[in-house]
Design an enzyme around this catalytic site. Structure first.
Site, PDB file in Angstrom:
ATOM      1  N   LYS A 252       0.855  -1.179  -0.032  1.00 60.07           N
ATOM      2  CA  LYS A 252      -0.144   0.124  -0.045  1.00 60.07           C
ATOM      3  C   LYS A 252       0.654   1.179   0.007  1.00 60.07           C
ATOM      4  O   LYS A 252       0.446   2.308  -0.303  1.00 60.07           O
ATOM      5  CB  LYS A 252      -1.007  -0.012   1.106  1.00 60.07           C
ATOM      6  CG  LYS A 252      -1.952  -1.145   1.083  1.00 60.07           C
ATOM      7  CD  LYS A 252      -2.942  -1.309   2.077  1.00 60.07           C
ATOM      8  CE  LYS A 252      -4.114  -2.145   1.717  1.00 60.07           C
ATOM      9  NZ  LYS A 252      -3.826  -3.583   2.449  1.00 60.07           N
TER      10      LYS A 252
HETATM   11  C1  PLP Z   1      -4.567  -4.570   1.934  1.00 65.01           C
HETATM   12  C2  PLP Z   1      -3.945  -5.796   1.969  1.00 65.01           C
HETATM   13  C3  PLP Z   1      -4.137  -6.966   1.311  1.00 65.01           C
HETATM   14  C4  PLP Z   1      -5.560  -6.976   0.382  1.00 65.01           C
HETATM   15  O1  PLP Z   1      -5.336  -6.140  -0.858  1.00 65.01           O
HETATM   16  P1  PLP Z   1      -6.756  -5.682  -1.428  1.00 65.01           P
HETATM   17  O2  PLP Z   1      -6.354  -4.455  -2.508  1.00 65.01           O
HETATM   18  O3  PLP Z   1      -7.639  -4.909  -0.513  1.00 65.01           O
HETATM   19  O4  PLP Z   1      -7.552  -6.719  -1.897  1.00 65.01           O
HETATM   20  C5  PLP Z   1      -3.681  -8.192   1.383  1.00 65.01           C
HETATM   21  N1  PLP Z   1      -2.428  -8.206   2.151  1.00 65.01           N
HETATM   22  C6  PLP Z   1      -1.939  -7.293   2.767  1.00 65.01           C
HETATM   23  C7  PLP Z   1      -0.870  -7.525   3.733  1.00 65.01           C
HETATM   24  C8  PLP Z   1      -2.833  -5.869   2.901  1.00 65.01           C
HETATM   25  O5  PLP Z   1      -2.172  -5.239   3.612  1.00 65.01           O
END
Ligand code: PLP
Length: 433
Positions: free
Chosen positions: A107
């Site tokens: 992210k």
């Molecule tokens: C946010 C997140 C996900 C899921 O991603 P999405 O885009 O919401 O499907 C998976 N693994 C980790 C470690 C995350 O932080």
């Protein structure tokens, strides 16, 4: 480029409006009105380009009309000052390591990009923007760290009390300054509902400018397509020419949807695997054709504990609601906590690779489904040290080494404000700011 709402009952808006609003006025998600394809020649030279160079070309397709080239270039090279390498785990299975950014989760890419883009739009404006972000753990830290000290922006992180790891919590509750952490006495779905209600509340929106930094926001989510192109480039660079299958550990389905966008832009991807934990509403949809959101349950892969994935609306839109067409591009798998633990242990012992619980879901689905003439890439979405307690519970005490970047956060003092799941409380709090 204009952005339209998946619910199609409000007019299209500019990029700036889509980014500063987050969610469309009719509760729909914004979609770019066009998805431009790359010329096939582009892919022939991709392996000679760096992650940053590739990202610039992809970003230019979505944002090029609205952002001057030198600014987009600055944003990309400032945001993506880390790598997303592929690492071979076994045979034809590769890990796309998305955890080399400042908060050690994928992210960071979207969070940092969005912060810089919003800062660009706010230049010369005499307005303060309030970013509301619901988090199951990782979004909060990536967004908070991306926006820290960005002038003109205040960030409110809503997180479920007791349902995020200590390390995750420290990464967004210790920053202070323009970042406020709100500890909600409920689940992630409650946090997400509070944020969505805020966007739809007229009185609140008249009083202040609100936007989201979840994968609802196009500036957060579109940049996530960059690393699929990078994975393709790095595989070709390594001499692997097999058909590519991506396995994506999914919660809100932002990552997987960004992968679909990459495919629609011409990236040669054979198919996708949607890998879920016990929160499996999309898995059920793929099996039955019926989509039934429900309350989330807590699992050890907590960033995927989502019962009503926001980006599912975008997937339906991409495929004109055709269950058949969606199933042609993806299959679903779902795993229990025990299965996740088993996979983490096996891969550590047999392949000498440490998975975090989310990556483990992606790995297991890939191993179950990959053909011998294919090459598989699972997204390793976070560094295992972000889930030290869980990982050491499976692999044994002392197995996880805390990276320097995380150790620094652990020294900070937690500052957070308690919040109920009642929207009126949240609204009153925001209005008092
Ligand atoms: C946010 C997140 C996900 C899921 O991603 P999405 O885009 O919401 O499907 C998976 N693994 C980790 C470690 C995350 O932080």
């Amino acid at each position: 480029m204009k952005f339209y709402s998946t619910n199609k009952s409000v007019p299209s808006v500019s990029l700036m409006e889509a980014v500063t609003k987050g969610l469309a006025g009719d509760n729909g998600l914004f979609m770019p009105e066009r998805i431009e394809e790359f010329h096939p020649e582009f892919f022939k030279g991709l392996h000679q380009m760096s992650f940053q160079e590739i990202s610039f070309e992809v970003a230019n397709k979505f944002f090029g009309e609205d952002i001057p080239e030198h600014i987009l270039d600055d944003i990309i090279f400032d945001t993506l000052n880390f790598d997303c390498p592929i690492v071979r785990v076994r045979g034809n299975i590769y890990s796309l390591e998305l955890f080399h950014g400042p908060t050690l989760a994928f992210k960071d890419v979207g969070g940092r990009f969005m912060a810089r883009l919003l800062a660009h739009f706010l230049k010369g404006f005499d307005k303060e923007v309030n970013v509301l972000v619901a988090t199951s753990g990782d979004t909060g830290s990536a967004v908070a760290n991306g926006f820290l000290n960005v002038p003109g922006i205040k960030v409110y992180v809503l997180y479920p009390k007791g349902l995020v790891s200590d390390i995750q919590e420290k990464q967004f509750t210790t920053l202070g300054k323009n970042i406020t952490a709100l500890e909600v006495d409920g689940t992630f779905d409650d946090c997400q509902r509070l944020v969505k209600s805020a966007f739809l509340d007229k009185e609140l929106n008249d009083a202040m400018v609100l936007t989201s930094a979840n994968s609802i926001n196009v500036a957060r989510f579109l940049p996530q397509s960059f690393y699929y192109f990078n994975a393709y480039a790095r595989l070709r660079e390594a001499g692997n020419t097999n058909d590519i299958v991506f396995s994506v550990p999914s919660g809100n389905f932002g990552n997987l949807t960004a992968g679909l966008f990459a495919k629609f832009m011409g990236l040669p991807v054979k198919r996708f695997i949607a890998a879920n934990n016990e929160n499996d509403v999309v898995y059920q949809y793929l099996q039955t054709g019926t989509y039934e959101p429900r309350a989330s349950v807590a699992t050890i892969a907590n960033a995927m504990d989502v019962g009503a994935p926001s980006n599912f609306a975008r997937i339906l839109e991409l495929y004109n609601n055709s269950h058949r067409d969606i199933c042609a591009d993806m299959v679903g798998y779902r795993y229990s906590d025990d299965e996740i633990r088993e996979t983490m242990k096996q891969v550590y012992e047999k392949e000498n690779y440490m998975l975090d619980p989310h990556g483990a879901v992606g790995y297991r689905a890939l191993k179950a489904d990959l053909g011998t003439d294919e090459v598989g890439v699972f997204l390793e979405t976070a560094h295992p040290a972000k889930f030290t307690e869980t990982v050491e519970g499976v692999l044994g005490k002392g197995t996880v080494v805390l990276p320097e970047k995380l150790a620094a956060f652990m020294k900070g003092e937690k500052l957070s404000i308690g919040m109920s799941t009642d929207f009126t409380d949240f609204k009153d709090y925001l209005l008092s700011k």
